[in-house]
Design a protein around this motif. Structure first.
Motif, PDB file in Angstrom:
ATOM      1  N   ARG A 100       0.837  -1.196   0.000  1.00  0.00           N
ATOM      2  CA  ARG A 100       0.000   0.000   0.000  1.00  0.00           C
ATOM      3  C   ARG A 100       0.881   1.259   0.000  1.00  0.00           C
ATOM      4  NH1 ARG A 100      -5.127  -1.474  -0.686  1.00  0.00           N
ATOM      5  NH2 ARG A 100      -6.105  -0.290   0.989  1.00  0.00           N
ATOM      6  N   VAL A 102       0.300   5.164   0.426  1.00  0.00           N
ATOM      7  CA  VAL A 102      -0.689   6.172   0.795  1.00  0.00           C
ATOM      8  C   VAL A 102      -0.252   7.521   0.231  1.00  0.00           C
ATOM      9  CG1 VAL A 102      -1.929   7.290   2.680  1.00  0.00           C
ATOM     10  CG2 VAL A 102      -1.221   4.898   2.905  1.00  0.00           C
ATOM     11  N   GLN A 106      -5.160  10.094  -4.924  1.00  0.00           N
ATOM     12  CA  GLN A 106      -4.993   8.753  -5.487  1.00  0.00           C
ATOM     13  C   GLN A 106      -4.749   8.781  -6.992  1.00  0.00           C
ATOM     14  OE1 GLN A 106      -8.492   6.152  -5.378  1.00  0.00           O
ATOM     15  NE2 GLN A 106      -7.213   4.538  -4.515  1.00  0.00           N
ATOM     16  N   VAL A 137      -3.469   4.337  -2.114  1.00  0.00           N
ATOM     17  CA  VAL A 137      -4.529   4.578  -1.142  1.00  0.00           C
ATOM     18  C   VAL A 137      -4.737   6.078  -0.985  1.00  0.00           C
ATOM     19  CG1 VAL A 137      -5.305   4.203   1.234  1.00  0.00           C
ATOM     20  CG2 VAL A 137      -3.918   2.466   0.082  1.00  0.00           C
ATOM     21  N   GLY A 139      -5.294   9.343   0.705  1.00  0.00           N
ATOM     22  CA  GLY A 139      -5.036   9.798   2.066  1.00  0.00           C
ATOM     23  C   GLY A 139      -6.023  10.831   2.563  1.00  0.00           C
ATOM     24  N   VAL A 149      -2.070   6.245   7.008  1.00  0.00           N
ATOM     25  CA  VAL A 149      -0.872   5.403   6.980  1.00  0.00           C
ATOM     26  C   VAL A 149      -0.828   4.509   8.214  1.00  0.00           C
ATOM     27  CG1 VAL A 149       1.644   5.390   7.061  1.00  0.00           C
ATOM     28  CG2 VAL A 149       0.467   7.021   5.591  1.00  0.00           C
ATOM     29  N   GLU A 152      -3.417   1.767   7.926  1.00  0.00           N
ATOM     30  CA  GLU A 152      -3.014   0.731   6.973  1.00  0.00           C
ATOM     31  C   GLU A 152      -1.920  -0.155   7.568  1.00  0.00           C
ATOM     32  OE1 GLU A 152      -4.149  -0.140   4.058  1.00  0.00           O
ATOM     33  OE2 GLU A 152      -5.629   1.450   3.771  1.00  0.00           O
ATOM     34  N   PHE A 164       4.434   5.907   2.231  1.00  0.00           N
ATOM     35  CA  PHE A 164       3.649   7.108   1.978  1.00  0.00           C
ATOM     36  C   PHE A 164       4.431   8.078   1.107  1.00  0.00           C
ATOM     37  CE2 PHE A 164       5.966   7.730   5.941  1.00  0.00           C
ATOM     38  CZ  PHE A 164       6.578   8.959   5.758  1.00  0.00           C
TER      39      PHE A 164
END
Length: 321
Positions: A100, A102, A106, A137, A139, A149, A152, A164
């Protein structure tokens, strides 16, 4: 990720989990790190528990051992996830889930990352995203990103396959990013990330991409010519979307924090850049990169440290994939 299976993990009650890991290795989703002394353990295990697949699995292990013995360079320096008998249920759960990243936006930030992957030939990132092994993802804005974050990261049991990406929002070179405290807190959670050195992702969009923006050609060419008058520091902190425009007062203006930075620019340059280049620049960047219209040199032109920074961002993603 690079994954090593301890010899003691090859037991009958772990068979289903081991086969799941083997499937991940077969898909090249993760890399199987095999030491020479493990090969006989692996061969004997599958000969007993999966005789019809034993030869194929043993060949995979052999390739992993040979690759480990002969490989050199950055790939072999990447951390290895050591899977033991006790940790296997947790590790299998973590390794089968998508990594993932973040981001604040997106669509826009995801397009930025994929564009870089195309230009700098980070095929692992492109493939992982295409197979949903890497997901971007939302944020929900810079203030919410740290919370997302942390949330997740908490869903992973042992290996926090989360990172991130922040815009720095720096108005001038060297200014402290407003995200420094959040980045430090996330680092304490074991979550890596990157804060862009320039103001926003749009500041990394090369002139070649800006020329592909839809609109009147003559006016766009004039804006790009004016942009070329900016030095790397000025370009790196320019508001690409809105330009030198005060949206509250609806008039051309330079923010107070940037008056010294842009003071040397002639009035006609400021006037040509007053409206910026609009929205969706990173989406256009991805489109042009995917079409093979960009080269590393296009990013080298943006500043002496840009290429190293962007390659570092992609390396960070390869760590969690």
């Amino acid at each position: 990720m690079r994954v090593e299976l301890a010899g003691g993990a090859f037991t009958e009650d772990r068979f289903e989990l081991i086969v799941t890991l083997i499937r991940l290795f077969a898909e090249s989703r993760h890399e199987w790190v095999v030491t020479p002394d493990q090969f006989e353990i692996v061969r004997a295990y599958f000969q007993e528990h999966a005789p019809t697949r034993a030869q194929a699995y043993a060949l995979m292990a052999q390739k992993g051992a040979v690759s480990q013995a002969w490989s050199a360079g950055p790939a072999t320096l990447r951390p290895v996830v050591s899977v033991t008998y006790d940790s296997m249920p947790d590790h299998v759960e973590d390794l089968t889930r998508p990594a993932r990243l973040v981001v604040e936006n997106q669509e826009g930030d995801g397009a930025f990352v994929l564009a870089l992957a195309h230009v700098f030939e980070a095929g692992q990132v492109i493939r992982a995203h295409g197979n949903r092994w890497l997901e971007f993802v939302q944020g929900g804005g810079s203030g919410e990103v740290p919370k997302v974050v942390a949330s997740e990261a908490a869903t992973f049991r042992r290996v926090k396959r989360v990172a991130f990406l922040f815009d720095s929002d720096r108005m001038v070179p060297g200014e402290a990013s407003k995200h420094e405290k959040a980045v430090a807190a996330l680092g304490e959670l074991g979550v890596p990330g990157h804060v862009l050195r320039f103001r926003e992702a749009e500041n990394y969009v090369p002139n070649r991409v800006l020329a592909a923006i839809a609109g009147p050609r003559r006016e766009l060419a004039a804006r790009i010519d004016a942009l070329k008058k900016l030095d790397p520091h000025q370009r790196g902190h320019f508001d690409f979307k809105h330009g030198f425009w005060d949206r509250k007062k609806a008039c051309p203006a330079v923010p107070d924090a940037q008056k010294d930075l842009y003071a040397p620019l002639p009035d006609h340059v400021m006037a040509a850049l007053r409206n910026g280049f609009g929205e969706n620049l990173t989406v256009i960047l991805e489109r042009e990169a995917r079409a093979g219209k960009l080269k590393e040199a296009d990013f080298e032109a943006l500043g002496p440290e840009v290429v190293a920074e962007l390659k570092g961002l992609l390396a960070l993603l390869q760590e969690i994939i």
